[in-house]
Design an enzyme around this catalytic site. Structure first.
Site, mmCIF file in Angstrom:
data_model
loop_
_atom_site.group_PDB
_atom_site.id
_atom_site.type_symbol
_atom_site.label_atom_id
_atom_site.label_comp_id
_atom_site.label_asym_id
_atom_site.label_seq_id
_atom_site.Cartn_x
_atom_site.Cartn_y
_atom_site.Cartn_z
ATOM 1 N N LYS A 75 48.764 43.114 31.316
ATOM 2 C CA LYS A 75 47.824 43.886 32.036
ATOM 3 C C LYS A 75 48.328 44.090 33.377
ATOM 4 O O LYS A 75 48.999 43.656 33.961
ATOM 5 C CB LYS A 75 46.284 43.135 31.966
ATOM 6 C CG LYS A 75 45.936 42.954 30.658
ATOM 7 C CD LYS A 75 44.569 42.341 30.435
ATOM 8 C CE LYS A 75 44.151 42.014 29.150
ATOM 9 N NZ LYS A 75 43.005 41.291 28.936
ATOM 10 N N HIS A 117 46.677 44.884 39.283
ATOM 11 C CA HIS A 117 45.729 45.997 39.981
ATOM 12 C C HIS A 117 45.359 45.482 41.594
ATOM 13 O O HIS A 117 45.917 44.311 41.910
ATOM 14 C CB HIS A 117 44.304 46.067 39.117
ATOM 15 C CG HIS A 117 43.726 44.989 38.916
ATOM 16 N ND1 HIS A 117 43.006 44.252 39.922
ATOM 17 C CD2 HIS A 117 43.360 44.384 37.885
ATOM 18 C CE1 HIS A 117 42.638 43.099 39.466
ATOM 19 N NE2 HIS A 117 42.428 43.346 38.053
ATOM 20 N N HIS A 123 44.408 42.207 42.356
ATOM 21 C CA HIS A 123 45.513 40.863 42.467
ATOM 22 C C HIS A 123 46.318 41.161 43.715
ATOM 23 O O HIS A 123 46.684 40.169 44.289
ATOM 24 C CB HIS A 123 46.309 41.309 41.272
ATOM 25 C CG HIS A 123 45.608 41.020 39.875
ATOM 26 N ND1 HIS A 123 45.503 41.939 38.917
ATOM 27 C CD2 HIS A 123 44.985 39.888 39.360
ATOM 28 C CE1 HIS A 123 44.823 41.222 37.695
ATOM 29 N NE2 HIS A 123 44.617 40.123 38.295
HETATM 30 N N1 ARG Z 1 43.273 36.124 35.979
HETATM 31 C C1 ARG Z 1 42.100 36.443 36.586
HETATM 32 C C2 ARG Z 1 41.869 37.753 36.602
HETATM 33 O O1 ARG Z 1 42.722 38.598 36.705
HETATM 34 C C3 ARG Z 1 42.101 35.615 37.921
HETATM 35 C C4 ARG Z 1 42.106 34.178 37.811
HETATM 36 C C5 ARG Z 1 41.594 33.575 38.998
HETATM 37 N N2 ARG Z 1 41.707 32.089 39.058
HETATM 38 C C6 ARG Z 1 40.776 31.264 38.475
HETATM 39 N N3 ARG Z 1 41.100 30.024 38.348
HETATM 40 N N4 ARG Z 1 39.931 31.863 37.504
HETATM 41 O O2 ARG Z 1 40.527 38.020 36.550
#
Ligand code: ARG
Length: 627
Positions: A167, A170, A173
Site C-alpha cells: 500500500k 502516504h 507514514h
Molecule cells: N500500519 C499501520 C497503519 O499504516 C500503523 C501501525 C502503527 N503501529 C501500531 N502498533 N499499531 O495505519
C-alpha cells in the site's frame, strides 16, 4: 560541591564560588544551571525559603534574564515588601550582576562575563573535548552539547513509520517517520536507551490477493529493483480485477486470495514463500529510503511477527473477562462503552484476529522481548486516537502492571494530517517521488550561483539533503497535532522559516571560519582544548549576549521538547537562533579585526554552529558545510 573545573579535558572557569548539588542539576552539561542555583540561593536566603522550592520558582524573565515570583511562596507579609527587601540584601557575585524588585517580582541579571565564558567552554568541551565527547565516569560516548543524563538506566521502545506493504507510503507514514525518529533522538539525548521499531503492515488478506496478482502481473526484475512500487502496482491491478462483476470473476479472485491467506496462517510453505519474498524485498527498499532520510531502525517488526502463542494467550485471557462477549454470529467483542471508548472486535466470526488483537498481544510480547520498558511510544496519526485509547484501556483492564494508568508508560504520540500532498504533477503520492522532486528543485536553485556551486563536492547529495531538510522542517514547524498544507514553493524558499534557510545559516557559520583563515590567517585553536587564551570579555554587544543566552538555554530546550514530545520546540529554537545569528553579522565582524576580537567572535560563531548542528541532527537533518 566545587564548581566544575574541567570537562572532557577542557578547563572550565575555575574561580567560581562553589554551589550546592541539587536534584536535576548538572553544572557540567548545562551552563544555565549554575546561574539558576545562584538565584535560588539568593532567593532562599533573602526570603527564608527552601532552596529546592526557590529553584522551582526560577523562571525565564522578560525584564531580567530570570524571574522569581514572590507570591508563589505564600509567605507572611506583603509580597511587594518582601521582594524589595530581598533585592536590598543582594550583593553582586560571579554569577549574578544585579537584581531588581518590581512589584512582587524579582528580576535577576546574569553576570555577562561569566555566562559568556562558561557557555562557550561547555559547548567546546562537549563538542570538541578529547576526541568525541566521552563521559568521564563511564567512558561512554556522549551526544554533543544539549544532552543530559536524566534518562540513564531507562529504556524506551518506540513504534514509528510502520507502513503497510503493497500500500502507498502516504503522508501519515512520512509524518510518523520524521516525528518518531526525532523523538527517538530526543530520548537518547536525555540518556535513555532507545529501541526503534518499525511495525510493518505485513500480514493479512492483502497478501493472499498479492500472491494471486503476482501470478498474473508479477515481474521478478521490477520486484528486485523497487519492491515497494512494484507490489503496489500489482496490488492495484489485482484489486481492479477483484471488482469485476462479470461471471463472478472478482468473487473468484477474492476466494482464491482467502485460500492463500489461510494457507499462510496454517503455515503452508508455498504460500509463505511468496509472502517472505515480498516482505524481504520491501524491507530492502524501505531501508534505502530510510537511509536517504538519515533514519534507522533497530528492528523490522510487523503484524506478522506477533507470535501465535502471544495471540492465543491474549485471546484466552480476554475470553474469560467480563467486558468481553461473543456475538450471536460468532465474533468476539470488547465492550469499552463504560469508558466512552465504544466497542471493538477482537476476533472475527471465522476466528481470525484483528489489527487491535495483534497490538494487544504484541504489547506484551514487546514487554517480554525487550526486558521491560519505562516507556513505549506509538507514533501514529490522530485518525487512530480511538484505536490507541482502546488498546491502552484493554491492556490496563487485562491487569498488566506496566499498563496501569499511574505508570505512565504507554504513550500515543499523535499528529494531524498533511493536506494537499501530491507530486507537482498531481499523481498518487510516493515518498521517493516527493523527495526526488524536492531534490531536483533544490539542484536548480543551487546551479544559479555558479561560483558556490563549483565548490560543492557532491551537488546531487547536497541538493538531496537540502530538499529533505525542507520537507522535514515544514513537517515539524508546527505543533504536531495541527494539520498543515504541503506547500512546495514556501517550503523550498531560502527566505522565511524554512529548512533551506536553516541550512543556509549553518553553511554561513561554517564559511566565516574559512574566510577568517584565508583573509587574515586567523584560526581558532580547535585542537587546543584550553581556550583560556580567548578573551570572551571582548564580546559585549547586547545582541551577542542574547545569542550567548540562547546557546546556554539549549539543554533546557532539549528537555522541554522531550517532555512534551514536540519536535517543533527544537525547530522553533533553530529559528530563534538563526534569527539572532543573522542580526549579529553586521556588527560582529571578524574579517579585518584585531586578532583578539576576531578570535572571540569566531568562537561565538563556532559555538553557534555547533549548537545549530546538534539541533538539526536531533531532527534527523545532516547540517551542511557548503551548498
Ligand atoms: N500500519 C499501520 C497503519 O499504516 C500503523 C501501525 C502503527 N503501529 C501500531 N502498533 N499499531 O495505519
Amino acid at each position: 560541591v566545587p564548581s566544575p573545573e574541567s570537562f572532557n579535558g577542557v578547563p572550565l572557569l575555575s574561580q567560581l564560588p562553589p554551589l550546592p548539588q541539587l536534584e536535576g542539576i548538572d553544572y557540567r552539561r548545562s551552563p544555565l544551571d549554575s546561574f539558576k542555583v545562584a538565584i535560588a540561593q539568593h532567593a532562599s536566603t533573602a526570603l527564608g525559603v527552601d532552596i529546592e522550592k526557590a529553584l522551582e520558582a526560577v523562571g525565564i524573565g522578560k525584564v531580567g534574564d530570570f524571574t522569581v515570583a514572590v507570591p508563589r511562596f505564600r509567605l507572611p507579609g506583603k509580597p511587594n515588601d518582601l521582594a524589595e527587601k530581598a533585592a536590598k540584601d543582594f550583593e553582586p557575585n560571579a554569577y549574578l550582576a544585579k537584581v531588581e524588585a518590581k512589584g512582587a517580582f524579582l528580576h535577576y541579571f546574569l553576570n555577562t562575563s561569566t555566562v559568556t565564558k562558561l557557555t562557550l567552554q561547555t559547548i567546546h568541551a562537549m563538542t570538541h573535548g578529547n576526541g568525541a565527547p566521552v563521559d568521564e565516569e563511564t567512558k561512554q560516548p556522549l551526544p554533543s552539547y544539549g544532552s543530559n543524563r536524566s534518562g540513564d538506566g531507562k529504556r524506551m521502545v518506540i513504534d514509528f513509520s510502520s507502513p503497510n506493504i503493497a500500500k502507498p507510503f502516504h503522508a501519515g507514514h512520512l509524518r510518523s517517520t520524521i516525528i518518531g525518529a526525532s523523538i527517538a533522538n530526543l530520548y537518547q539525548a536525555n540518556g535513555w536507551e532507545v529501541v526503534r521499531l518499525n511495525y510493518l503492515g505485513d500480514w493479512g488478506k492483502q497478501f493472499g490477493l498479492l500472491a494471486v496478482g503476482w501470478k498474473l502481473f508479477g515481474d521478478e526484475k521490477k520486484l528486485e529493483e523497487d519492491a515497494v512500487q512494484h507490489l503496489f502496482d500489482v496490488y492495484v491491478q489485482i484489486n481492479k480485477l477483484g471488482e469485476e462483476k462479470e461471471d463472478n470473476k472478482g468473487e473468484k479472485i477474492h476466494e482464491e486470495a482467502r485460500q492463500y491467506f489461510k494457507g499462510m496462517e496454517d503455515g503452508d510453505q508455498e504460500c509463505l514463500s511468496y509472502w517472505e519474498k515480498f516482505r524481504t524485498l520491501s524491507i530492502k527498499k524501505y531501508k534505502e529510503t530510510y537511509k536517504r532520510l538519515n533514519i534507522n531502525f533497530d528492528v523490522y517488526s510487523g503484524e506478522s511477527q506477533v507470535s501465535k502463542e502471544y495471540l492465543k494467550d491474549a485471546l484466552d485471557q480476554l475470553r474469560g473477562a467480563d467486558f468481553v462477549s461473543k456475538e450471536e454470529n460468532g465474533a468476539t467483542l470488547i465492550d469499552l462503552s463504560p469508558y466512552k471508548l465504544e466497542k471493538t472486535m477482537i476476533e472475527r466470526k471465522d476466528g481470525t484476529p484483528l489489527y487491535i488483537t495483534r497490538d494487544i498481544a504484541g504489547a506484551k510480547q514487546r514487554w517480554d522481548t525487550y526486558g521491560g520498558f519505562d516507556k513505549m511510544i506509538y507514533v501514529v496519526a490522530s485518525q487512530q486516537d480511538l484505536h490507541n485509547a482502546q488498546l491502552f484501556k484493554v491492556l490496563e483492564l487485562m491487569g498488566y502492571p506496566w499498563a496501569q494508568k499511574g505508570e505512565n508508560r504507554l504513550l500515543h504520540v499523535n499528529f494531524g494530517m498533511v493536506l494537499g500532498m501530491s507530486t507537482r504533477k498531481g499523481t498518487a503520492v510516493f515518498l521517493d517521488t516527493i523527495l526526488d522532486e524536492t531534490k531536483e528543485k533544490m539542484h536548480e536553485v543551487m546551479k544559479t550561483n555558479e561560483t558556490k556551486y563549483a565548490q560543492v563536492q557532491d551537488p546531487e547529495r547536497t541538493a538531496d539533503i537540502v530538499g529533505m531538510t525542507a520537507v522535514k522542517i515544514q513537517d515539524m514547524s508546527g505543533k504536531r497535532i495541527n494539520n498543515y498544507n504541503f506547500d512546495w514553493s514556501r517550503m523550498l524558499s531560502f527566505e522565511g522559516d524554512t529548512g533551506p534557510y536553516l541550512q543556509y545559516n549553518h553553511v554561513r557559520l561554517c564559511s566565516v571560519e574559512r574566510k577568517a583563515k584565508e583573509a587574515d590567517g586567523v584560526e581558532l585553536p580547535i585542537q587546543d582544548l584550553d581556550m583560556e587564551s580567548i578573551n570572551t570579555d571582548l564580546i559585549t554587544e547586547p545582541k551577542a549576549r542574547e545569542l550567548v543566552l540562547l546557546l546556554a538555554s539549549w539543554p533546557d530546550v532539549v528537555k522541554a521538547a522531550t517532555r512534551d514530545h514536540q519536535p517543533s520546540t527544537v525547530v522553533t529554537f533553530c529559528f530563534k537562533l538563526t534569527h539572532v545569528v543573522s542580526s549579529c553579522w553586521e556588527f560582529l565582524l571578524v574579517k579585518g579585526q584585531e586578532k583578539d576580537v576576531a578570535l572571540a567572535r569566531l568562537w561565538l560563531f563556532r559555538c553557534s554552529k555547533d549548537v545549530l548542528g546538534s539541533a538539526l541532527r536531533l531532527l534527523t537533518i545532516e547540517p551542511l558545510e557548503r551548498m
